[in-house]
Design an enzyme around this catalytic site. Structure first.
Site, PDB file in Angstrom:
ATOM      1  N   VAL A   1     -55.606   5.237 -30.421  1.00 49.71           N
ATOM      2  CA  VAL A   1     -56.076   5.424 -31.771  1.00 49.71           C
ATOM      3  C   VAL A   1     -54.760   5.873 -32.136  1.00 49.71           C
ATOM      4  CG1 VAL A   1     -58.109   6.460 -33.157  1.00 49.71           C
ATOM      5  CG2 VAL A   1     -58.012   6.324 -30.277  1.00 49.71           C
ATOM      6  N   HIS A   2     -54.010   5.052 -32.386  1.00 46.39           N
ATOM      7  CA  HIS A   2     -53.217   4.990 -33.809  1.00 46.39           C
ATOM      8  C   HIS A   2     -52.703   5.652 -34.462  1.00 46.39           C
ATOM      9  CE1 HIS A   2     -52.486   1.749 -30.545  1.00 46.39           C
ATOM     10  NE2 HIS A   2     -53.310   0.660 -31.259  1.00 46.39           N
TER      11      HIS A   2
END
Length: 326
Positions: A245-246
């Site tokens: 979940v950059h």
């Protein structure tokens, strides 16, 4: 007495991980979100703006009136943006259709609005950039003095010592407009870079998505379903039932920098390479002769980040959470 929250502007292209990043930002009392600026990236600009407005309504509280500004619809230098990032699915939100937005975007352009906000509060604004750096480069180039008035820029982008995710060398946000990324990295503004080196090491497992879905709140359920879509993509491509979940990690870095390990480096972005266009170059040994101009995230406490994100989302949006008033 708790310190005053840090005032931030979030430049984004929602996108699943941007959506989770916005949810996390509003769930965190350490941040005061002054505005949301948008740029084409994961999907086109119209969809990005619509997603940002729908997410603000989903979050509620202060988010429902946060200024949302339209930014650039394509690269500054090369004229045509990259196709939509297919990873994010329908609407750019994994097929999760949120209720129709109750308002339109604010008038004016994202770059000009951000310049006014920064100049009105010199030294106070942190810019969290989780999208191609087109708006940010435009801000620094067209509004002299805005960079010096920023407190810091926290960027999700690049892969300093890891493979890219668009080409063998380049990460999506930097590849979308390498010239813009290079302009920002060499701008002299205090800079933290949260790249694939750490975002890929802090995966969110399917169990966390299922926990959010099971909670049943409108925002937790939507977040869980988005994450489940991303996890399905990761499983298909990488064989793991978990996803990076950059952009949420970049927001977490602005809240709790100690979740990550930071290395000083001189950084730039390759714009001319036949195979390396868009690659982040990080000189940690002084080979270039340039002084460090950034802090690059090179390590992360993955378990702590996972617990941080999940607990914040449940506490703010879960069925037993009080109404969000900030």
């Amino acid at each position: 007495m708790s310190p005053a929250p840090s005032r931030v502007v979030i430049d984004c292209d929602p996108g699943i991980d941007d959506a989770i990043a916005l949810l996390l930002a509003y769930a965190s009392p350490e941040l005061d979100v002054a505005g949301i600026t948008t740029v084409a990236g994961n999907v086109g600009l119209d969809q990005v703006v619509d997603n940002a407005l729908r997410l603000c309504d989903l979050i509620g509280g202060a988010a429902a009136s946060t200024p949302v500004l339209r930014g650039h619809a394509g690269p500054l230098a090369r004229g045509r943006r990259q196709p939509d990032e297919p990873v994010h699915g329908a609407y750019g939100l994994g097929g999760v259709e949120l209720p129709q937005a109750t308002r339109a975007a604010n008038p004016g352009h994202a770059v000009d609005w951000t310049a006014g906000e920064v100049r009105a509060r010199p030294g106070e604004i942190t810019l969290i950039a989780t999208a191609p750096l087109i708006n940010v480069a435009g801000l620094l180039h067209t509004h002299p003095g805005a960079g010096a008035a920023l407190r810091e820029i926290v960027v999700m982008g690049g892969a300093a010592f890891a493979p890219g995710n668009v080409t063998p060398a380049a990460e999506f946000n930097f590849y979308a407009d390498p010239e813009a990324a290079r302009y920002v990295t060499e701008s002299g503004v205090p800079l933290r870079i949260v790249g694939l080196d750490v975002t890929r090491a802090a995966l969110t497992p399917l169990a966390d998505a299922e926990t959010l879905i099971a909670d049943g709140g409108p925002a937790t359920s939507a977040a869980g379903r988005m994450l489940r879509h991303l996890i399905e993509r990761y499983e298909w491509r990488h064989g793991v039932r978990a996803c990076a979940v950059h952009d949420a990690l970049a927001v977490a870095a602005a809240i709790e920098p100690g979740l990550l390990e930071w290395t000083e480096a001189w950084v730039t972005v390759e714009c001319a390479g036949e195979f390396t266009r868009g690659a982040l170059v990080a000189d940690v040994h002084g080979r270039s002769g340039h002084a460090p101009n950034a802090l690059v995230a090179t390590g992360v406490d993955a378990d702590a980040f996972r617990a941080f994100m999940l607990s914040r989302l449940l506490a703010a949006y879960g069925t037993s959470a009080p109404p969000l008033t900030r």
